[in-house]
Design a protein around this motif. Structure first.
Motif, PDB file in Angstrom:
ATOM      1  N   HIS A   1       0.859  -1.184   0.000  1.00  0.00           N
ATOM      2  CA  HIS A   1       0.000   0.000   0.000  1.00  0.00           C
ATOM      3  C   HIS A   1       0.893   1.231   0.000  1.00  0.00           C
ATOM      4  O   HIS A   1       2.120   1.126   0.002  1.00  0.00           O
ATOM      5  CB  HIS A   1      -0.965   0.002   1.184  1.00  0.00           C
ATOM      6  CG  HIS A   1      -0.316   0.069   2.537  1.00  0.00           C
ATOM      7  ND1 HIS A   1       0.510  -0.930   3.031  1.00  0.00           N
ATOM      8  CD2 HIS A   1      -0.364   1.015   3.516  1.00  0.00           C
ATOM      9  CE1 HIS A   1       0.928  -0.600   4.242  1.00  0.00           C
ATOM     10  NE2 HIS A   1       0.413   0.573   4.559  1.00  0.00           N
TER      11      HIS A   1
ATOM     12  N   SER B   1       2.359  -3.081  -7.905  1.00  0.00           N
ATOM     13  CA  SER B   1       1.331  -2.884  -6.895  1.00  0.00           C
ATOM     14  C   SER B   1      -0.013  -2.678  -7.582  1.00  0.00           C
ATOM     15  O   SER B   1      -0.115  -2.772  -8.810  1.00  0.00           O
ATOM     16  CB  SER B   1       1.665  -1.695  -5.989  1.00  0.00           C
ATOM     17  OG  SER B   1       0.822  -1.714  -4.836  1.00  0.00           O
ATOM     18  N   THR B   2      -1.024  -2.367  -6.785  1.00  0.00           N
ATOM     19  CA  THR B   2      -2.326  -2.037  -7.361  1.00  0.00           C
ATOM     20  C   THR B   2      -2.257  -0.669  -8.027  1.00  0.00           C
ATOM     21  O   THR B   2      -1.382   0.148  -7.733  1.00  0.00           O
ATOM     22  CB  THR B   2      -3.399  -2.017  -6.277  1.00  0.00           C
ATOM     23  OG1 THR B   2      -3.084  -1.013  -5.304  1.00  0.00           O
ATOM     24  CG2 THR B   2      -3.519  -3.374  -5.594  1.00  0.00           C
ATOM     25  N   GLN B   3      -3.212  -0.399  -8.892  1.00  0.00           N
ATOM     26  CA  GLN B   3      -3.236   0.877  -9.590  1.00  0.00           C
ATOM     27  C   GLN B   3      -3.338   2.044  -8.618  1.00  0.00           C
ATOM     28  O   GLN B   3      -2.686   3.073  -8.804  1.00  0.00           O
ATOM     29  CB  GLN B   3      -4.414   0.905 -10.569  1.00  0.00           C
ATOM     30  CG  GLN B   3      -4.429   2.125 -11.471  1.00  0.00           C
ATOM     31  CD  GLN B   3      -3.219   2.206 -12.381  1.00  0.00           C
ATOM     32  OE1 GLN B   3      -2.698   1.180 -12.816  1.00  0.00           O
ATOM     33  NE2 GLN B   3      -2.763   3.410 -12.681  1.00  0.00           N
TER      34      GLN B   3
ATOM     35  N   SER C   1       1.038  -2.373 -12.784  1.00  0.00           N
ATOM     36  CA  SER C   1      -0.152  -2.593 -11.971  1.00  0.00           C
ATOM     37  C   SER C   1      -0.520  -4.077 -11.926  1.00  0.00           C
ATOM     38  O   SER C   1      -0.443  -4.780 -12.931  1.00  0.00           O
ATOM     39  CB  SER C   1      -1.322  -1.788 -12.542  1.00  0.00           C
ATOM     40  OG  SER C   1      -2.507  -2.052 -11.838  1.00  0.00           O
TER      41      SER C   1
ATOM     42  N   GLU D   1      -3.674  -6.646 -10.739  1.00  0.00           N
ATOM     43  CA  GLU D   1      -5.078  -6.743 -10.349  1.00  0.00           C
ATOM     44  C   GLU D   1      -5.234  -7.747  -9.202  1.00  0.00           C
ATOM     45  O   GLU D   1      -4.640  -8.830  -9.242  1.00  0.00           O
ATOM     46  CB  GLU D   1      -5.937  -7.196 -11.531  1.00  0.00           C
ATOM     47  CG  GLU D   1      -6.064  -6.166 -12.637  1.00  0.00           C
ATOM     48  CD  GLU D   1      -6.821  -4.932 -12.179  1.00  0.00           C
ATOM     49  OE1 GLU D   1      -7.779  -5.082 -11.388  1.00  0.00           O
ATOM     50  OE2 GLU D   1      -6.461  -3.824 -12.625  1.00  0.00           O
ATOM     51  N   PRO D   2      -6.007  -7.414  -8.179  1.00  0.00           N
ATOM     52  CA  PRO D   2      -6.219  -8.363  -7.083  1.00  0.00           C
ATOM     53  C   PRO D   2      -6.774  -9.694  -7.561  1.00  0.00           C
ATOM     54  O   PRO D   2      -7.597  -9.759  -8.478  1.00  0.00           O
ATOM     55  CB  PRO D   2      -7.238  -7.635  -6.192  1.00  0.00           C
ATOM     56  CG  PRO D   2      -6.992  -6.186  -6.457  1.00  0.00           C
ATOM     57  CD  PRO D   2      -6.652  -6.113  -7.921  1.00  0.00           C
TER      58      PRO D   2
ATOM     59  N   ALA E   1      -1.955 -10.865  -5.579  1.00  0.00           N
ATOM     60  CA  ALA E   1      -2.321  -9.810  -4.641  1.00  0.00           C
ATOM     61  C   ALA E   1      -3.717 -10.102  -4.091  1.00  0.00           C
ATOM     62  O   ALA E   1      -4.631 -10.418  -4.849  1.00  0.00           O
ATOM     63  CB  ALA E   1      -2.307  -8.449  -5.335  1.00  0.00           C
TER      64      ALA E   1
ATOM     65  N   PRO F   1      -6.694  -8.511  -1.408  1.00  0.00           N
ATOM     66  CA  PRO F   1      -7.085  -7.362  -0.592  1.00  0.00           C
ATOM     67  C   PRO F   1      -7.110  -7.695   0.900  1.00  0.00           C
ATOM     68  O   PRO F   1      -7.544  -8.778   1.302  1.00  0.00           O
ATOM     69  CB  PRO F   1      -8.490  -7.030  -1.099  1.00  0.00           C
ATOM     70  CG  PRO F   1      -8.523  -7.562  -2.502  1.00  0.00           C
ATOM     71  CD  PRO F   1      -7.688  -8.807  -2.463  1.00  0.00           C
TER      72      PRO F   1
ATOM     73  N   VAL G   1      -3.160  -4.438  -0.179  1.00  0.00           N
ATOM     74  CA  VAL G   1      -3.181  -5.856  -0.524  1.00  0.00           C
ATOM     75  C   VAL G   1      -2.028  -6.559   0.182  1.00  0.00           C
ATOM     76  O   VAL G   1      -1.017  -5.961   0.524  1.00  0.00           O
ATOM     77  CB  VAL G   1      -3.049  -6.099  -2.048  1.00  0.00           C
ATOM     78  CG1 VAL G   1      -4.263  -5.566  -2.786  1.00  0.00           C
ATOM     79  CG2 VAL G   1      -1.758  -5.492  -2.602  1.00  0.00           C
TER      80      VAL G   1
END
Length: 254
Positions: free
Chosen positions: A52, A78-80, A113, A115-116, A129, A131, A139
């Motif tokens: 995060h 990581s996440t977007q 990026s 995606e979870p 990843a 959440p 994540v």
């Protein structure tokens, strides 16, 4: 799979560093203490997974960019949402160069990026990843090596991990422990864990998965080290599972 803990705490003091773990010398989990290793080792990294965007988890990204600029190239995953905040505040080209585009003949960093809940290959590992519950979008990462060993790193998280447990089956669980039990109300408010809260999450893990993995704890406030150590030992004894508080320089095999 060989694991090395560079940073095991939530703050930086004489013998404490913010979160940073390296797997097999090539894949990093969070970037709170990565700049403390040699330039040779920084150049040897093949990827960084960010949980995060809180500062103690991302702060070394621009420093590493500066260190390897002109010499190497590193991909940050990581996440977007996390990548957008990282780009807006640490890689905006104001305090430091924007290492996604600098130096122009050989940019030092690339952001990718994830995606979870999608399986992706990162540096030869299968990475997913998942959440977790935190005060900002966050994540954890299940990382599986070619030999079949796996870890799950939650990053920072508060209570409510049951949905997460549905997706992971690690040999080693690396999760956070930030405060002692006397601060449980505050921990819940700011979405962190205490030993008693951790026990509830591990009970849920056992109910859902039918087993308990080894557990390694990171992100403790060093001011509470002695107090938390006693409480963690009680949790480990009641569950009959190995639970260890991580420390800077710690190495273990999975």
């Amino acid at each position: 799979m060989e694991l090395e803990v560079l940073g095991a705490h939530m703050t930086e003091q004489e013998k404490a560093r913010p979160p940073g773990i390296i797997l097999d010398g090539v894949l990093a989990l969070d970037a709170g203490s990565l700049s403390g290793i040699s330039i040779t080792r920084q150049l040897g990294l093949q990827g960084i997974l960010l949980s995060h965007y809180h500062y103690d988890h991302v702060r070394d990204i621009p420093v590493i960019g500066m260190n390897i600029s002109g010499k190497g190239f590193l991909t940050v995953y990581s996440t977007q949402t996390t990548l957008e905040v990282l780009s807006a505040y640490l890689l905006d080209g104001k305090m430091y160069p924007d290492f996604r585009n600098w130096p122009d003949y050989k940019p030092a960093l690339k952001l990718v990026s994830i995606e979870p809940l999608e399986q992706v290959n990162v540096a030869g590992y299968q990475v997913m990843a998942v959440p977790v519950s935190h005060s900002v979008p966050a994540v954890g990462y299940q990382v599986s090596s070619p030999d079949g060993k796996s870890i799950f790193y939650t990053g920072d998280t508060g209570p409510g991990l049951a949905p997460c447990w549905e997706h992971v089956s690690p040999d080693l669980l690396i999760t956070e422990l930030s405060m002692p039990d006397r601060m449980q109300d505050w921990a819940i408010r700011v979405t962190h864990l205490t030993p008693a809260l951790l026990k509830k999450e591990l009970d849920e893990f056992h109910r859902i998965k039918g087993y308990l993995p080894r557990v390694l704890l990171v992100h403790l406030n060093p001011d509470f080290q002695e107090e938390a150590t006693t409480e963690v030992a009680q949790v480990a004894g009641s569950l009959g599972v190995e639970i260890r508080l991580a420390y800077e320089g710690m190495k273990t095999s999975i």
